[in-house]
Design an enzyme around this catalytic site. Sequence first.
Site, PDB file in Angstrom:
ATOM      1  CG  ASP A   1     -16.788  -1.690 -12.727  1.00 39.18           C
ATOM      2  OD1 ASP A   1     -15.620  -1.410 -13.238  1.00 39.18           O
ATOM      3  OD2 ASP A   1     -17.137  -0.988 -11.608  1.00 39.18           O
TER       4      ASP A   1
ATOM      5  CG  ASP B   1     -23.836   2.684  -7.012  1.00 38.28           C
ATOM      6  OD1 ASP B   1     -23.329   2.027  -6.211  1.00 38.28           O
ATOM      7  OD2 ASP B   1     -24.220   3.933  -6.960  1.00 38.28           O
TER       8      ASP B   1
ATOM      9  CG  ASN C   1     -13.084  -0.422 -10.739  1.00 35.86           C
ATOM     10  OD1 ASN C   1     -13.290   0.623 -10.884  1.00 35.86           O
ATOM     11  ND2 ASN C   1     -13.614  -1.293  -9.991  1.00 35.86           N
TER      12      ASN C   1
ATOM     13  CG  ASP D   1     -18.502  -1.169 -16.788  1.00 30.15           C
ATOM     14  OD1 ASP D   1     -18.937  -1.713 -15.761  1.00 30.15           O
ATOM     15  OD2 ASP D   1     -18.464   0.090 -16.687  1.00 30.15           O
TER      16      ASP D   1
ATOM     17  CG  ASP E   1     -22.492   4.681 -10.872  1.00 26.69           C
ATOM     18  OD1 ASP E   1     -21.506   5.337 -10.382  1.00 26.69           O
ATOM     19  OD2 ASP E   1     -22.572   3.431 -10.925  1.00 26.69           O
ATOM     20  CG  HIS E   2     -20.839   1.556 -13.755  1.00 22.58           C
ATOM     21  ND1 HIS E   2     -19.645   1.141 -14.530  1.00 22.58           N
ATOM     22  CD2 HIS E   2     -20.624   1.674 -12.502  1.00 22.58           C
ATOM     23  CE1 HIS E   2     -18.469   0.907 -13.606  1.00 22.58           C
ATOM     24  NE2 HIS E   2     -19.220   1.614 -12.067  1.00 22.58           N
TER      25      HIS E   2
ATOM     26  CD  GLU F   1     -20.553  -0.480  -6.587  1.00 19.87           C
ATOM     27  OE1 GLU F   1     -20.335   0.295  -5.711  1.00 19.87           O
ATOM     28  OE2 GLU F   1     -20.607  -0.127  -7.802  1.00 19.87           O
TER      29      GLU F   1
ATOM     30  CE1 TYR G   1     -17.033  -2.970  -8.790  1.00 21.01           C
ATOM     31  CE2 TYR G   1     -17.816  -3.531  -6.578  1.00 21.01           C
ATOM     32  CZ  TYR G   1     -17.410  -2.457  -7.244  1.00 21.01           C
ATOM     33  OH  TYR G   1     -17.429  -1.323  -6.856  1.00 21.01           O
TER      34      TYR G   1
END
Length: 275
Positions: A167, A9, A169, A240, A265-266, A44, A128
């Site tokens: 990721d 991120d 998603n 992930d 977050d991740h 990201e 991603y």
Amino acid sequence: MKLISWNIDSINAALTGTSTRAEETRSVLHKIAGKHPDVIAIQETKLSKNGPTKKHLAVLQELFPDYQVAWRSSVEPARKGYAGTMYLYLKEYEPTVTYPQIGAPETMDDEGRIITLEFPDFFVTEVYTPNSGSGLKRLADRQVWDDCYREYLQKLDQQKPVIASGDFNVAHESIDLAHPENNHHSAGFTDEEREHFTKLLAAGFTDSFRHLNTEKTGAYSWWAQRVITSKQNNSGWRIDYWLVSDRLADKIKNSTMIDSGERRDHTPIELDIDL
């Protein structure tokens, strides 16, 4: 081999930021560096089309002196500073680096979402995956993406075994998020997204974490950044993944999440595999 994957991120914020979050992110980078993995996949990155700046590269060189860098950014007509991916890999390796177009809809192929490293006996690739978005406005395009990506991995797999991370998603099963009952129509847990992930696994790929942890609950890789208590309460999602070609499944030694402390977050994910 030890491989680590992380949706960071914004790598600019991680490398040059001064906020508490930036400091938390750098702490995780130091933890990753201390593990001395063979390959690090980063999603990201949010870099400009020109990629990492001299300052970025200098900080990366300081953190990871033994690594080469490969990157891919979002380019027009896609949004600037959007998505993006990066690899760091040990200098002793000399993989062939490719930046595939998979025939995805809209501007998805221009958003810097996939990089692939070809080694003599296997591929390492990261993704991603596009988010279906607020109101699921991108869900239809996301489903086309999923089909295109699955076909791409299958083509790689026909040549040599594949190790794929990123990721994705999507939380595949109810066990993969804390509150499935409240998120049935949320991006990342729709029937359509989950079905496409099932199709991806059925196409010849193994979810390395579930392979080793069939029934484990409460194991997540993402917690909402804007919800202060999300990590305290472990109200997370596992979105992930490290996937491997089915014929590599018996070579998986470890697949786990790396503790990122208080940072929401991740969190990075690690794969140890005997190749």
